[in-house]
Design a protein around this motif. Structure first.
Motif, PDB file in Angstrom:
ATOM      1  N   VAL A 241       0.611  -1.339   0.146  1.00 15.76           N
ATOM      2  CA  VAL A 241       0.118   0.043  -0.041  1.00 15.76           C
ATOM      3  C   VAL A 241       0.737   1.045  -0.321  1.00 15.76           C
ATOM      4  O   VAL A 241       1.809   1.159   0.741  1.00 15.76           O
ATOM      5  CB  VAL A 241      -0.325   0.219   1.413  1.00 15.76           C
ATOM      6  CG1 VAL A 241      -1.771   1.465   1.073  1.00 15.76           C
ATOM      7  CG2 VAL A 241      -1.710  -1.165   1.625  1.00 15.76           C
ATOM      8  N   PRO A 242       0.564   2.158  -0.718  1.00 18.03           N
ATOM      9  CA  PRO A 242       1.284   3.605  -0.840  1.00 18.03           C
ATOM     10  C   PRO A 242       1.247   4.541   0.274  1.00 18.03           C
ATOM     11  O   PRO A 242       0.996   5.987   0.093  1.00 18.03           O
ATOM     12  CB  PRO A 242       0.680   4.123  -2.325  1.00 18.03           C
ATOM     13  CG  PRO A 242      -0.292   3.635  -2.279  1.00 18.03           C
ATOM     14  CD  PRO A 242      -0.837   2.539  -1.869  1.00 18.03           C
ATOM     15  N   THR A 243       1.565   4.242   1.611  1.00 13.88           N
ATOM     16  CA  THR A 243       1.755   4.613   2.796  1.00 13.88           C
ATOM     17  C   THR A 243       2.014   4.045   3.676  1.00 13.88           C
ATOM     18  O   THR A 243       1.118   2.960   4.161  1.00 13.88           O
ATOM     19  CB  THR A 243      -0.218   6.327   2.632  1.00 13.88           C
ATOM     20  OG1 THR A 243       0.138   6.814   3.408  1.00 13.88           O
ATOM     21  CG2 THR A 243      -1.182   5.330   2.757  1.00 13.88           C
ATOM     22  N   PRO A 244       2.321   3.911   4.181  1.00  9.38           N
ATOM     23  CA  PRO A 244       3.149   3.254   5.756  1.00  9.38           C
ATOM     24  C   PRO A 244       2.141   2.890   6.519  1.00  9.38           C
ATOM     25  O   PRO A 244       2.218   2.099   7.358  1.00  9.38           O
ATOM     26  CB  PRO A 244       4.302   4.149   6.897  1.00  9.38           C
ATOM     27  CG  PRO A 244       3.494   5.615   5.960  1.00  9.38           C
ATOM     28  CD  PRO A 244       3.141   5.506   5.251  1.00  9.38           C
ATOM     29  N   GLN A 245       0.746   4.183   7.146  1.00 12.47           N
ATOM     30  CA  GLN A 245       0.006   3.827   7.977  1.00 12.47           C
ATOM     31  C   GLN A 245      -1.270   2.837   7.834  1.00 12.47           C
ATOM     32  O   GLN A 245      -2.219   3.293   8.061  1.00 12.47           O
ATOM     33  CB  GLN A 245      -0.941   4.546   8.992  1.00 12.47           C
ATOM     34  CG  GLN A 245       1.058   5.959   9.706  1.00 12.47           C
ATOM     35  CD  GLN A 245      -0.034   7.437  10.645  1.00 12.47           C
ATOM     36  OE1 GLN A 245      -0.390   7.457  10.427  1.00 12.47           O
ATOM     37  NE2 GLN A 245       0.961   7.621  11.114  1.00 12.47           N
ATOM     38  N   VAL A 246      -1.338   1.688   7.014  1.00  6.32           N
ATOM     39  CA  VAL A 246      -1.937   0.349   7.317  1.00  6.32           C
ATOM     40  C   VAL A 246      -2.965   0.365   8.259  1.00  6.32           C
ATOM     41  O   VAL A 246      -1.431  -0.551   9.585  1.00  6.32           O
ATOM     42  CB  VAL A 246      -2.228  -0.214   6.501  1.00  6.32           C
ATOM     43  CG1 VAL A 246      -2.862  -2.040   6.375  1.00  6.32           C
ATOM     44  CG2 VAL A 246      -1.252  -0.164   5.162  1.00  6.32           C
ATOM     45  N   THR A 247      -4.222   0.511   8.512  1.00  8.96           N
ATOM     46  CA  THR A 247      -4.245   0.291  10.018  1.00  8.96           C
ATOM     47  C   THR A 247      -5.933  -1.288  10.441  1.00  8.96           C
ATOM     48  O   THR A 247      -6.212  -1.998  11.164  1.00  8.96           O
ATOM     49  CB  THR A 247      -5.650   1.112  10.348  1.00  8.96           C
ATOM     50  OG1 THR A 247      -6.410   1.739   9.268  1.00  8.96           O
ATOM     51  CG2 THR A 247      -5.026   2.610  10.785  1.00  8.96           C
ATOM     52  N   GLY A 267      -1.373  11.889  13.472  1.00  8.01           N
ATOM     53  CA  GLY A 267      -0.558  12.431  13.884  1.00  8.01           C
ATOM     54  C   GLY A 267       0.637  13.158  12.905  1.00  8.01           C
ATOM     55  O   GLY A 267       2.060  13.741  13.268  1.00  8.01           O
ATOM     56  N   PHE A 268      -0.333  13.101  11.599  1.00  8.33           N
ATOM     57  CA  PHE A 268       0.802  14.052  10.246  1.00  8.33           C
ATOM     58  C   PHE A 268       0.242  15.410  10.914  1.00  8.33           C
ATOM     59  O   PHE A 268      -1.407  15.716  11.589  1.00  8.33           O
ATOM     60  CB  PHE A 268       0.084  13.487   8.791  1.00  8.33           C
ATOM     61  CG  PHE A 268       0.619  12.185   8.898  1.00  8.33           C
ATOM     62  CD1 PHE A 268       1.029  11.525   9.160  1.00  8.33           C
ATOM     63  CD2 PHE A 268       0.784  12.081   7.458  1.00  8.33           C
ATOM     64  CE1 PHE A 268       1.723   9.931   8.580  1.00  8.33           C
ATOM     65  CE2 PHE A 268       0.800  10.906   6.699  1.00  8.33           C
ATOM     66  CZ  PHE A 268       1.457  10.441   7.329  1.00  8.33           C
ATOM     67  N   GLU A 274       0.102  17.172   2.885  1.00  6.12           N
ATOM     68  CA  GLU A 274       0.332  17.392   1.915  1.00  6.12           C
ATOM     69  C   GLU A 274       1.362  17.046   1.090  1.00  6.12           C
ATOM     70  O   GLU A 274       0.867  16.240  -0.291  1.00  6.12           O
ATOM     71  CB  GLU A 274       1.089  18.529   1.607  1.00  6.12           C
ATOM     72  CG  GLU A 274      -0.141  19.823   2.599  1.00  6.12           C
ATOM     73  CD  GLU A 274       0.225  21.105   2.221  1.00  6.12           C
ATOM     74  OE1 GLU A 274       1.202  20.900   1.974  1.00  6.12           O
ATOM     75  OE2 GLU A 274      -1.591  22.226   2.349  1.00  6.12           O
ATOM     76  N   GLU A 275       2.302  16.073   1.580  1.00  5.21           N
ATOM     77  CA  GLU A 275       3.125  15.576   1.301  1.00  5.21           C
ATOM     78  C   GLU A 275       2.116  13.723   0.929  1.00  5.21           C
ATOM     79  O   GLU A 275       3.739  12.626  -0.466  1.00  5.21           O
ATOM     80  CB  GLU A 275       4.940  15.570   1.929  1.00  5.21           C
ATOM     81  CG  GLU A 275       5.066  16.779   1.746  1.00  5.21           C
ATOM     82  CD  GLU A 275       6.736  16.529   3.183  1.00  5.21           C
ATOM     83  OE1 GLU A 275       6.641  16.111   3.474  1.00  5.21           O
ATOM     84  OE2 GLU A 275       7.200  17.567   2.669  1.00  5.21           O
TER      85      GLU A 275
END
Length: 289
Positions: A241-247, A267-268, A274-275
């Motif tokens: 998945v292209p983002t780390p926080q997979v829940t 926590g962002f 935006e990034e």
């Protein structure tokens, strides 16, 4: 990790609301459900699985205003929702909201993820105010609202899934352990064993989903990865998945082979959000047997 025979990359669900902390994806009767735990909202959607585009997306109609960590369909038109320390029940259209149970949490504790048994009873975890003290527990809430402790002694109690024989898989995120809790003929706790222990470098186990082949899917928070463990706890599948926080993760669709994956931007700050525009979005994959 073990060798992985099947890898794939998840694709985004276009047009779904971007959450701060998407959690507890579920499938019921043609509808996908999930929560934005921090915002206190419950969402639902029908999704064209061939295109990944929601055909209809709706909020339940209640802005709970407190941490809302779980939505669990227990009948075609009945939902259980963890709102603060309460378990509330409502119809799928949001009407008829009633408090089913109050979980007697200690000050500073919070409810987290859970799963419903076939009889409509609910297993739900709690996280202690100080996770290092392992004050987390698994609670059982009966269909009539009685509350009891199923097991104690966890750091960050997280995802749960029922094995085919009725035993309970359960993720303790901080320790990296997926537990298998045995149940006796009455459904009571009959012992626990470590099913799989993840190295923290490979992410923390978060949400779980059982498949129909004796395996359990695990969302690994922090590394943008979902893996499947077979009945022997060997890793057989990996979804990136292209983002780390997979829940969280759910299995559903017409053949129960579609995967809906939830993520977070917990926590962002504004710059980080935006990034990483994928953070907090939903993603789709397939259970490639």
């Amino acid at each position: 990790m073990n060798s992985i025979p099947l890898r794939q990359v998840a694709r985004a669900v276009g047009g779904a609301p971007r959450c701060r902390l998407a959690e507890s994806p579920r499938w019921s009767g043609g509808t996908w459900w999930w929560v934005d735990a921090i915002e206190g909202r419950v969402w639902s959607a029908t999704i064209d699985m061939s295109t990944g585009v929601p055909l209809a997306t709706a909020a339940l109609g209640h802005d709970f205003g407190v941490r809302t960590s779980l939505v669990q369909p227990v009948a075609p038109q009945r939902l259980l929702i963890a709102r603060g320390s309460e378990i509330v029940e409502t119809r799928a259209d949001g009407e008829g909201l009633e408090v089913l149970a109050e979980v007697p949490l200690s000050p500073g504790d919070v409810l987290n993820d859970g799963v419903a048994d076939h009889d409509g009873s609910l297993f739900i975890g709690s996280v202690g105010a100080d996770p290092e003290r392992s004050d987390g527990a698994i609670w059982t809430v009966s269909p009539t609202g009685s509350v009891s402790v199923f097991a104690r002694g966890f750091s960050v109690s997280n995802g749960m899934a029922l094995a085919p024989d009725g035993d309970l898989w359960h993720a303790d995120s901080r320790t990296g352990i997926v537990w298998l809790h045995r149940r006796d003929s009455s459904g009571s706790h009959a012992g626990s064993e470590v099913f799989h222990r993840f190295d923290r470098a490979n992410g923390m186990p978060d949400g779980l989903a059982a498949d129909g082949r004796g395996g359990v899917w695990v969302a690994l928070y922090g590394t943008g990865t979902v893996v499947r463990l077979d009945a022997r706890a060997a890793i057989t599948h990996e979804v990136r998945v292209p983002t780390p926080q997979v829940t969280g993760i759910a299995l559903g669709g017409e053949d129960s082979g579609d995967l809906l994956i939830a993520t977070a931007r917990e926590g962002f700050d504004r710059r980080q959000s935006e990034e990483d525009p994928a953070a907090g979005c939903l993603f789709l994959a397939r259970d490639g047997e």
